[in-house]
Design an enzyme around this catalytic site. Structure first.
Site, short mmCIF file in Angstrom:
data_model
loop_
_atom_site.label_atom_id
_atom_site.label_comp_id
_atom_site.label_asym_id
_atom_site.label_seq_id
_atom_site.Cartn_x
_atom_site.Cartn_y
_atom_site.Cartn_z
N SER A 151 0.85 -1.19 0.00
CA SER A 151 0.00 0.00 0.00
C SER A 151 0.88 1.23 0.00
O SER A 151 2.04 1.19 0.46
CB SER A 151 -0.89 0.00 1.25
OG SER A 151 -1.51 1.27 1.44
N TYR A 164 -1.09 0.02 10.39
CA TYR A 164 -1.23 -0.53 9.04
C TYR A 164 -0.02 -0.17 8.19
O TYR A 164 0.54 -1.02 7.47
CB TYR A 164 -2.51 0.01 8.41
CG TYR A 164 -2.78 -0.46 7.01
CD1 TYR A 164 -3.08 -1.79 6.72
CD2 TYR A 164 -2.75 0.44 5.94
CE1 TYR A 164 -3.35 -2.22 5.43
CE2 TYR A 164 -3.02 0.04 4.65
CZ TYR A 164 -3.31 -1.29 4.40
OH TYR A 164 -3.56 -1.70 3.11
N LYS A 168 2.75 -2.66 6.28
CA LYS A 168 3.02 -2.61 4.85
C LYS A 168 4.48 -2.26 4.56
O LYS A 168 5.07 -2.76 3.60
CB LYS A 168 2.07 -1.62 4.17
CG LYS A 168 0.62 -2.07 4.17
CD LYS A 168 0.45 -3.46 3.55
CE LYS A 168 -1.01 -3.85 3.42
NZ LYS A 168 -1.17 -5.21 2.84
#
Length: 261
Positions: A151, A164, A168
């Site tokens: 991402s 998050y 990633k």
């Protein structure tokens, strides 16, 4: 004696006879990846937790003239990942491509407010599962390609989504190391999508259909549009096919904008 024939460009992208597993393949980006690889000729094993969704994707691929099966899988379960990889081999006789697409986190809050359980769950789904799936898939491949989906959150500061983003960013590092360790038998690369209005993204950012339309201007996307699952599917086709036979350990951003580093 004549030497080997140089393949044409269409032949380099031809996935005929190849077998690909796509996790998180029941909707959104994963569905787009599954269709792109199937349209290039690959047999697809569609995996996710929601049986109804993956069965529909597999049925759509078959209806379009391709080959696909659905295997319900929780990627945070190591035994389930082993069973998924073995299912591909049992069904189609081989495993050539594995796409680690399953992931996400709907939680939006600062780290000092984030429950430890949410941190652990996010790392488990978005990073640990990628590690376990990759080594599991590599054991089943003679030669092949592993493609991680990360991402734009993996580059730079991501306030209220740092858990998050950290996962990633870890996927990027894992991609580099796996590529070095598994070469030359297995190539490992990564695709980092930008703004693609999937259900997960809209939920995480608390967006509705009207507010999504304003993201191009709000985020100043140079290419003038949001992304689509097919944009990511096309990048995955490159990494899965022989067109990228001399490419490994790369993270490509598909975001409609210059790279963020």
């Amino acid at each position: 004696m004549a030497g080997p024939t140089t393949p044409t460009t269409p032949q380099l992208f031809d996935m005929g006879g190849k077998v690909a597993v796509v996790t998180g393949g029941g909707r959104g980006i994963g569905e787009g990846i599954a269709h792109s690889l199937a349209e290039a000729g690959a047999s697809i094993v569609v995996a996710a937790r929601r049986t109804d969704e993956i069965e529909k994707v597999a049925a759509d691929i078959v209806a379009a003239g391709g080959q696909a099966t659905a295997v319900a899988t929780d990627v945070t379960d190591s035994d389930a990942l082993e069973a998924l990889a073995q299912s591909a081999v049992d069904t189609y006789g081989r495993l050539d491509t594995w796409v680690n697409n399953a992931g996400g986190s709907p939680a939006r809050m600062k780290l000092d407010k984030l429950p430890r359980e949410e941190w652990d769950n996010t790392i488990s789904l978005n990073l640990t599962a990628v590690y376990v799936a990759s080594v599991t898939a590599a054991r089943k491949m003679e030669t092949g390609s592993i493609i991680n989906i990360s991402s734009g959150a993996g580059f730079g500061a991501i306030p209220k989504s740092a858990h998050y983003g950290a996962a990633k960013a870890g996927v990027h590092s894992l991609t580099y190391s796996l590529a070095a360790e598994l070469a030359p038998r297995v190539r490992v690369n990564c695709v980092a999508p930008g703004a693609i209005p999937t259900e997960i993204m809209m939920q995480a950012l608390d967006l509705d259909e009207e507010s999504v339309e304003g993201l191009v201007d709000a985020w100043q996307i140079p290419m003038g549009r949001l992304g689509t699952p097919q944009d990511i599917g096309a990048a995955c086709l490159y990494f899965a096919s022989d067109a990228s036979s001399w490419v490994t350990g790369q993270v490509i951003q598909v975001s409609g904008a210059p790279s963020r580093r």
